[in-house]
Design an enzyme around this catalytic site. Structure first.
Site, PDB file in Angstrom:
ATOM      1  N   GLY A 170       1.850 -13.093   2.696  1.00 57.39           N
ATOM      2  CA  GLY A 170       1.897 -11.581   2.439  1.00 57.39           C
ATOM      3  C   GLY A 170       0.959 -10.405   2.472  1.00 57.39           C
ATOM      4  O   GLY A 170       0.412 -10.450   3.765  1.00 57.39           O
ATOM      5  N   LYS A 176       2.180  -4.768  -8.908  1.00 55.04           N
ATOM      6  CA  LYS A 176       2.908  -4.823 -10.082  1.00 55.04           C
ATOM      7  C   LYS A 176       2.654  -5.963 -10.803  1.00 55.04           C
ATOM      8  O   LYS A 176       2.502  -7.261 -10.392  1.00 55.04           O
ATOM      9  CB  LYS A 176       4.277  -4.677  -9.854  1.00 55.04           C
ATOM     10  CG  LYS A 176       4.684  -3.455  -9.517  1.00 55.04           C
ATOM     11  CD  LYS A 176       6.123  -3.479  -9.655  1.00 55.04           C
ATOM     12  CE  LYS A 176       7.170  -2.360  -8.684  1.00 55.04           C
ATOM     13  NZ  LYS A 176       8.297  -3.069  -8.512  1.00 55.04           N
ATOM     14  N   ARG A 179       3.417 -16.538  14.400  1.00 48.69           N
ATOM     15  CA  ARG A 179       4.332 -17.482  14.001  1.00 48.69           C
ATOM     16  C   ARG A 179       4.769 -18.660  14.884  1.00 48.69           C
ATOM     17  O   ARG A 179       4.863 -19.851  14.836  1.00 48.69           O
ATOM     18  CB  ARG A 179       5.610 -17.028  13.343  1.00 48.69           C
ATOM     19  CG  ARG A 179       5.358 -16.358  12.034  1.00 48.69           C
ATOM     20  CD  ARG A 179       6.460 -15.873  11.284  1.00 48.69           C
ATOM     21  NE  ARG A 179       6.244 -15.345  10.046  1.00 48.69           N
ATOM     22  CZ  ARG A 179       6.766 -14.791   9.201  1.00 48.69           C
ATOM     23  NH1 ARG A 179       7.624 -14.092   9.606  1.00 48.69           N
ATOM     24  NH2 ARG A 179       6.325 -14.433   8.053  1.00 48.69           N
ATOM     25  N   GLY A 206       6.456 -15.202  -0.197  1.00 47.10           N
ATOM     26  CA  GLY A 206       7.204 -15.590  -1.259  1.00 47.10           C
ATOM     27  C   GLY A 206       7.142 -16.985  -1.837  1.00 47.10           C
ATOM     28  O   GLY A 206       6.905 -17.273  -3.063  1.00 47.10           O
TER      29      GLY A 206
HETATM   30  P1  AMP Z   1       1.468  -6.670  -3.702  1.00 37.63           P
HETATM   31  O1  AMP Z   1       2.745  -6.536  -2.706  1.00 37.63           O
HETATM   32  O2  AMP Z   1       2.143  -6.776  -5.173  1.00 37.63           O
HETATM   33  O3  AMP Z   1       0.620  -7.742  -3.453  1.00 37.63           O
HETATM   34  O4  AMP Z   1       1.021  -5.233  -3.575  1.00 37.63           O
HETATM   35  C1  AMP Z   1       0.221  -4.912  -2.670  1.00 37.63           C
HETATM   36  C2  AMP Z   1       0.272  -3.371  -2.494  1.00 37.63           C
HETATM   37  O5  AMP Z   1      -0.380  -2.917  -3.862  1.00 37.63           O
HETATM   38  C3  AMP Z   1      -0.660  -2.763  -1.466  1.00 37.63           C
HETATM   39  O6  AMP Z   1       0.015  -1.860  -0.699  1.00 37.63           O
HETATM   40  C4  AMP Z   1      -1.717  -1.864  -2.287  1.00 37.63           C
HETATM   41  O7  AMP Z   1      -1.694  -0.680  -1.737  1.00 37.63           O
HETATM   42  C5  AMP Z   1      -1.020  -1.552  -3.657  1.00 37.63           C
HETATM   43  N1  AMP Z   1      -1.976  -1.457  -4.614  1.00 37.63           N
HETATM   44  C6  AMP Z   1      -3.070  -2.070  -4.911  1.00 37.63           C
HETATM   45  N2  AMP Z   1      -3.842  -1.488  -5.802  1.00 37.63           N
HETATM   46  C7  AMP Z   1      -3.148  -0.223  -6.060  1.00 37.63           C
HETATM   47  C8  AMP Z   1      -3.438   0.747  -7.099  1.00 37.63           C
HETATM   48  N3  AMP Z   1      -4.238   0.716  -7.949  1.00 37.63           N
HETATM   49  N4  AMP Z   1      -2.385   1.648  -7.279  1.00 37.63           N
HETATM   50  C9  AMP Z   1      -1.277   1.634  -6.414  1.00 37.63           C
HETATM   51  N5  AMP Z   1      -0.903   0.868  -5.668  1.00 37.63           N
HETATM   52  C10 AMP Z   1      -1.973  -0.268  -5.425  1.00 37.63           C
END
Ligand code: AMP
Length: 397
Positions: A354, A201, A38, A377
């Site tokens: 992120g 999610k 940064r 974000g």
């Molecule tokens: P996000 O912050 O929503 O982009 O999520 C990232 C996180 O999602 C990472 O730490 C991954 O390990 C997790 N992730 C990705 N695929 C899966 C999965 N099939 N089951 C559980 N966690 C997952």
């Protein structure tokens, strides 16, 4: 949101007091900065202003301070920036940010000098965007520059309020670059335009999916969120991540894709394990279905090929969220394959901030991408089609 904002190159800065909102929210361990990305990112704007003879007053937040907190002081940043710039960055150590030290330091500035204010979150008004602190900040400056994309989605004194009390508010090089790549991808992409969404999610990315279906030619879904879609299609998903209350939404999105003529790609096969663990043995499924007692932890090889081929044919690709649990070596392949396809592609390739930025960098593909966003974000809100208050507040060209 208008994206054609004035930049530091559009205004006269010589001899002027220029307040620059930077993103110096760096990780610290025992007072030592452990990642300087940064700081490096902020240098082009700071150097330009110094060379043009501005009096450069820097400000930023650091961590989640809710008032003065000596463990979150920006003093280490002033020290490191002084080394990086080869010139002393005077640190104004005021718990009220704009106090006697800051006022004195600014009054003593010559052209090309640099002062850094204390952590803006030492002032409780910062997060509430209250005029008292915005006015204090503005009282130090003739011109305001925002170069902190990572906080542009928050309406705070140092990102929005201050612009009410200065005549000129423009963006620095970092935000200019975000607007150029993220902005033109979303508003006016070269087609085919492919978006890849993954991560844990569906609920985190509901608005992103909905908005991107209005813009893209192909929407690719992987990661934990894919299983809610597979469930909605009637496949068995074992113990995979499922958001039961989003199954209907997933159906709606599949219908919307059809109605809009958007290709919506979902996994054709999966790599599954019997537990959420780096030690789980990876098993590839025949098709979409996941057997009882197993959870999907990565996209399978057929899916990786399908997604990579879609990337190959694209002219613009945006990616947010890993294709699987890339932190576990056994389940990182899908994410690596997609990253590779993007790295090899001639398309404009954009990585949302992120986790996806971290994944691409740790996998070693960082320098092969056209643009890696500096705001997690903020880039998601951009992809949701939301107005970012810290950008909306800047002067239009
Ligand atoms: P996000 O912050 O929503 O982009 O999520 C990232 C996180 O999602 C990472 O730490 C991954 O390990 C997790 N992730 C990705 N695929 C899966 C999965 N099939 N089951 C559980 N966690 C997952």
């Amino acid at each position: 949101m208008k994206l054609n904002k004035k930049t530091i190159e559009d205004i006269e800065v010589k001899g002027k007091r220029v307040l620059v909102r930077c993103d110096f929210n760096v990780p610290l361990k025992d007072g030592v900065i452990t990642d300087e990305n940064r700081l490096n990112g902020a240098l082009p704007t700071i150097k330009y202003l110094m060379e043009k003879g501005a009096k450069v007053i820097l400000c930023s937040h650091l961590g989640k301070a809710k008032g003065p907190d000596s463990s979150k002081t920006l003093a280490p940043v002033a020290k490191r920036l002084s080394e990086m710039l080869g010139k002393e960055v005077v640190f104004a150590a005021d718990d009220i940010v704009v106090g006697e030290n800051a006022k004195k330091a600014v009054a003593a500035m010559n052209e090309g000098d640099v002062v850094l204010l204390e952590n803006t979150r030492f002032r409780p008004e910062e997060g509430k965007n209250e005029d008292s602190f915005s006015k204090d900040l503005a009282s130090l400056a003739d011109v305001y520059v925002n170069d902190a994309f990572g906080t542009a989605h928050r309406a705070h004194c140092s990102t929005v309020g201050v612009t009410k009390f200065v005549d000129t508010a423009v963006c620095g090089y970092l935000i200019q670059k975000e607007l150029k790549f993220l902005g033109s991808a979303v508003e006016n992409p070269e087609r085919p335009f492919v978006a890849i969404l993954g991560g844990a999610k569906v609920s985190d990315k509901i608005n992103v999916i909905n908005n991107l279906l209005e813009k893209v030619d192909t929407l690719i879904i992987g990661g934990g969120m894919a299983y809610t879609f597979l469930k909605a299609q009637g496949f068995t998903i074992g113990t995979s991540l499922l958001e039961e209350d989003k199954v209907e939404y997933a159906k709606e999105m599949m219908d919307k894709a059809k109605a809009k003529g958007v290709r919506l790609l979902l996994p054709l096969d999966n790599v599954v394990g019997d537990k959420f663990s780096a030690e789980a043995a990876p098993v590839v499924t025949e098709d979409q279905n996941i057997p009882e007692g197993y959870m999907g932890l990565d996209i399978g090889p057929k899916t990786a090929k399908l997604y990579s081929d879609a990337v190959k044919d694209a002219k613009t690709v945006i990616w947010n969220g890993p294709m699987g649990v890339f932190e576990f070596e056994n389940f990182a392949k899908g994410t690596i394959e997609v990253a590779k396809a993007m790295a090899d592609s001639k398309a404009t390739t954009i990585i949302g901030g992120g986790d996806s930025a971290a994944a691409v960098n740790t996998l070693g593909f960082g320098d092969k991408m056209t643009h890696i966003s500096t705001g997690g974000g903020a880039s998601l809100e951009f992809l949701e089609g939301k107005e970012l208050p810290g950008i909306a507040a800047l002067n239009d060209k």
